[in-house]
Design an enzyme around this catalytic site. Structure first.
Site, PDB file in Angstrom:
ATOM      1  CG  LEU A   1      11.199  12.037  -9.588  1.00  0.00           C
ATOM      2  CD1 LEU A   1      10.632  11.039 -10.587  1.00  0.00           C
ATOM      3  CD2 LEU A   1      11.373  13.400 -10.224  1.00  0.00           C
ATOM      4  N   GLY A   2      10.072  12.224  -5.086  1.00  0.00           N
ATOM      5  CA  GLY A   2       9.198  12.018  -3.945  1.00  0.00           C
ATOM      6  C   GLY A   2       9.866  11.142  -2.908  1.00  0.00           C
TER       7      GLY A   2
ATOM      8  CG  HIS B   1       7.393   4.405  -6.210  1.00  0.00           C
ATOM      9  ND1 HIS B   1       8.027   3.407  -6.904  1.00  0.00           N
ATOM     10  CD2 HIS B   1       8.255   4.777  -5.223  1.00  0.00           C
ATOM     11  CE1 HIS B   1       9.218   3.179  -6.368  1.00  0.00           C
ATOM     12  NE2 HIS B   1       9.374   4.009  -5.337  1.00  0.00           N
ATOM     13  CD  GLU B   2       8.010   7.987  -3.052  1.00  0.00           C
ATOM     14  OE1 GLU B   2       8.164   7.496  -1.910  1.00  0.00           O
ATOM     15  OE2 GLU B   2       8.902   7.974  -3.916  1.00  0.00           O
TER      16      GLU B   2
ATOM     17  CG  HIS C   1       8.223   3.445  -0.636  1.00  0.00           C
ATOM     18  ND1 HIS C   1       8.827   2.212  -0.678  1.00  0.00           N
ATOM     19  CD2 HIS C   1       8.771   4.164  -1.658  1.00  0.00           C
ATOM     20  CE1 HIS C   1       9.697   2.172  -1.673  1.00  0.00           C
ATOM     21  NE2 HIS C   1       9.676   3.345  -2.287  1.00  0.00           N
TER      22      HIS C   1
ATOM     23  N   PRO D   1      12.424 -19.973  -2.674  1.00  0.00           N
ATOM     24  CG  PRO D   1      11.117 -21.737  -3.462  1.00  0.00           C
ATOM     25  CD  PRO D   1      12.493 -21.154  -3.571  1.00  0.00           C
TER      26      PRO D   1
ATOM     27  CG  ASP E   1       9.995  -7.377  -3.092  1.00  0.00           C
ATOM     28  OD1 ASP E   1      10.245  -8.557  -2.783  1.00  0.00           O
ATOM     29  OD2 ASP E   1       9.273  -7.067  -4.054  1.00  0.00           O
TER      30      ASP E   1
ATOM     31  CB  VAL F   1       6.762  -9.262  -2.051  1.00  0.00           C
ATOM     32  CG1 VAL F   1       5.568  -9.733  -2.858  1.00  0.00           C
ATOM     33  CG2 VAL F   1       6.327  -8.198  -1.045  1.00  0.00           C
TER      34      VAL F   1
ATOM     35  CG  ASP G   1       4.487   8.305 -14.170  1.00  0.00           C
ATOM     36  OD1 ASP G   1       5.400   7.773 -13.505  1.00  0.00           O
ATOM     37  OD2 ASP G   1       3.810   9.271 -13.760  1.00  0.00           O
TER      38      ASP G   1
END
Length: 700
Positions: A191-192, A234-235, A238, A255, A263, A265, A306
């Site tokens: 999709l991308g 989303h893209e 990135h 932690p 990711d 994060v 979506d």
């Protein structure tokens, strides 16, 4: 601790390799990055350096409070890539669909989406306004008005290699100043996909979206569960440095590891694998400590429908802010979508430093919010009719002179006075920032010499064409033979020769002239006898070969600096040229021959200029974070040990800070600006033989 970071990071890279092999991935970013790692041996090092910069930035949160709340506006240009369909038919989508996508980006990145009300209570306090906005470009890189939408007719648009290596470079706008978004037809299930910061060639940087995923229904007329524009969100995530929140499966669940694994994060719980469709709100596929969270599948960096993704987090915001203040710093000063009504004519003159006479046909570049180029007249006078008000670096050069960075981050407006730029003569220099009129010819069927930002071509796992020019000269351009066709065999010098000849130079006024250049040569596959790169010197009557490069000169596919004394070959004259020829013996279709050239110069005596500031010490310097709110780190690396002095000047030239080191090849300084006012400063890094000056912005 650093060793731990590297080990964990390399292991995570291997996990990315595994994830990238899933053929059902709707997002191709991991696979795209993985292919780069396979092709470019330096890519992993670049990626690790980016993560190190992010870690460094995030380790001092108190210094970046002001940056957190700043709203960054990013200019966007849409490139609609079609294959001849009428406007509004199939892949040649309407402007309205693109504008809808822009609206979705702004809504989601500013947390103004109505479906944010659906975020479950346990994650509501993690949902962040990213303080990032997107605007359609109103001015192109040359300063001309634009709609911010371009349309291009290409064949074979669904071939990703062709798209990345041919279509992107042919259509891209300056990636330092614009977010380039291409819409096209992608082969299912894709999709991308997006380029990650700091990794990819500049002429491939941006986001690619399947045309059916662009914008929000009903403006997006295509049916399905991915027609609300969230693929674009989303893209772009990135493109700003975010990973999937299911990256590395359940890694990073403590932690101690959450910022190093997964990711990277800490407020996005790890997921065992990607989530699709309409998942269970209480889905929990990994176990974290000390608190075991449900999966955050409603994050924009996952794969549900979506209408099921609603949020970014504060941790993701911190990571993006770190990227915007490192790899994508230049996008913050881009003016591509502002109302640029403040423009004015500006004039100056380029003169010879010794004689003060005008330098005819000198080239001038104003590099700032936009780029403006000019050529001086016979008296050295140049004019730019529509310079846009703002801060600029100003370069000037001419054949027979030393190219110069005359002005660093100087503000130009209608009141700025006439500027005189003085160039050092008796010195031929060309790093191909400017076009000084080299002559090109060929008998080969492909692989012609081009002056461009090199893309990098790989053959048999080796870098055939360079992926970047020399790191310590002006600009990003060099000469290469061909430049990154989808098929390397179609990109190289094939069945013949390609020739690149300097303009004529007069060295009768030199006491003892020397030629300097950096060259690149590659020959791979079935290598027949006779393939080579020749460097020839001529005085108009006689021609001699000063260097022959073939497979016996290993390794050749690296930038290699060479120095030759002209008098060792010919009597210095007034009509001399150097010819760089790459030869491929006709008849062999399974080998690839490539050449490259950068930083050509002729100097008085054997000591050449090995960096942009004229010293014999080669110096690499990095200053980060920049801008900063108080403290910044300066790291340097030299090719030989020397004492290093760091001086900091304010805008009126006063020295306000100074630090020194003993003899060293590498070093690190911590510069504390906490007692100084916001504004621009200049940091001088000098050795016995060399000096570099960097711009530093203090923002409180």
């Amino acid at each position: 601790m650093r060793l731990k970071f590297v080990i964990v990071f390399c292991c995570s890279w291997f996990a990315l390799f595994i994830n990238a092999q899933n053929p059902s991935e709707p997002c191709g970013t991991d696979q795209y990055r993985h292919e780069l790692f396979k092709q470019d041996p330096s890519a992993l090092e670049k990626w690790m350096q980016m993560e190190k910069n992010i870690e460094e930035y995030q380790s001092r949160p108190a210094e970046h409070n002001a940056e957190r709340s700043l709203i960054v506006t990013i200019p966007v240009v849409f490139h609609v890539i079609h294959s001849g369909q009428p406007l509004g038919t199939g892949v040649n989508i309407l402007d309205a669909q693109l504008l809808s996508q822009l609206e979705v980006l702004n809504t989601c990145f500013r947390k103004r989406n109505s479906d944010a009300a659906l975020i479950p209570s346990w994650f509501k306090n993690r949902a962040a306004d990213m303080d990032i906005e997107f605007c359609l470009a109103r001015f192109d890189p040359a300063g001309n008005p634009t709609s911010g939408i371009t349309r291009h007719d290409f064949t074979n648009i669904s071939n990703q290699n062709y798209f990345d290596n041919v279509i992107k470079p042919a259509t891209i706008w300056d990636a330092d100043k614009y977010l380039n978004i291409w819409t096209t037809e992608l082969l299912p299930p894709l999709l991308g996909y997006s380029t990650f910061p700091c990794l990819f060639p500049k002429n491939q940087d941006g986001v690619v979206l399947d045309y059916r995923m662009v914008g929000k229904t009903p403006v997006n007329p295509f049916p399905g569960n991915k027609n609300l524009g969230k693929t674009g969100v989303h893209e772009v995530g990135h493109w700003l440095g975010l990973f999937h929140n299911f990256q590395d499966s359940c890694a990073g669940g403590t932690p101690q590891t959450c910022s190093l694994d997964g990711d990277r994060v800490c407020d996005t719980p790890p997921e065992k694998e990607a989530t699709y469709g309409k998942p269970n709100l209480l889905q929990n596929t990994c176990t974290e400590t000390p608190v075991d969270d449900y999966d955050m599948w409603m994050n924009y960096m996952d794969y549900p429908d979506d209408d099921q993704v609603w949020m970014f987090t504060y941790g993701q915001k911190e990571r993006i802010k770190a990227v915007l203040n490192n790899c994508r710093l230049s996008i913050q000063s881009a003016l591509g979508c502002t109302d640029q009504t403040i423009n004015f004519p500006y004039s100056g003159q380029v003169v010879d430093m010794q004689t003060s006479s005008g330098v005819s046909n000198a080239k001038i570049l104003f590099d700032g919010p936009l780029k403006f180029e000019a050529t001086a007249d016979a008296g050295g006078v140049f004019s730019i009719p529509n310079l846009v008000e703002g801060y600029y670096d100003v370069y000037a050069g001419s054949w027979g002179y030393r190219t110069k960075l005359d002005t660093i981050h100087a503000y130009f407006d209608s009141g700025t006075g006439f500027r005189t730029i003085r160039l050092q003569g008796n010195h031929y220099y060309d790093d191909f920032l400017f076009d000084f009129g080299w002559t090109k010819s060929n008998t080969a069927s492909s692989g012609f010499w081009v002056r461009e930002n090199p893309i990098g071509t790989y053959f048999g796992g080796s870098l055939a064409n360079p992926s970047s020019d020399l790191p310590d000269d002006f600009g990003l351009k060099c000469y290469v033979t061909g430049n990154g066709a989808a098929n390397p065999l179609a990109d190289g010098v094939n069945n013949g020769s390609v020739s690149l000849i300097t303009p004529s130079f007069d060295v009768t006024g030199f006491a003892d002239p020397y030629i300097h250049y950096s060259r690149w040569y590659f020959n791979g596959g079935m290598v027949p006898s006779g393939d080579n790169m020749l460097v020839r010197l001529t005085d108009g009557l006689n021609t001699v070969t000063i260097e022959t490069i073939d497979t016996s000169n290993q390794p050749t596919n690296i930038w290699t600096e060479k120095v030759f004394r002209i008098a060792d070959f010919l009597t210095p004259g007034n009509n001399m040229r150097v010819n760089f020829v790459v030869n491929d013996v006709p008849g062999s279709s399974q080998n690839i021959v490539e050449g490259g050239l950068d930083r050509f110069q002729i100097t008085e005596g054997p000591v050449g200029v090995k960096n942009i500031d004229g010293g014999e010490t080669k110096m690499n310097v990095r200053l980060y974070p920049n801008p900063s709110t108080g403290r910044t780190i300066l790291e340097f690396g030299l090719n030989k040990p020397e004492p290093v002095t760091v001086k900091v000047y304010n805008l009126i030239g006063e020295e306000i800070l100074r630090q020194e080191s003993m003899d060293s090849k590498v070093g690190r300084f911590s510069l504390d600006f906490s007692g100084y006012a916001s504004g621009l400063y200049f940091v001088s890094v000098s050795t016995t033989h060399s000096e570099k000056i960097l711009k530093f912005s203090l923002q409180r």
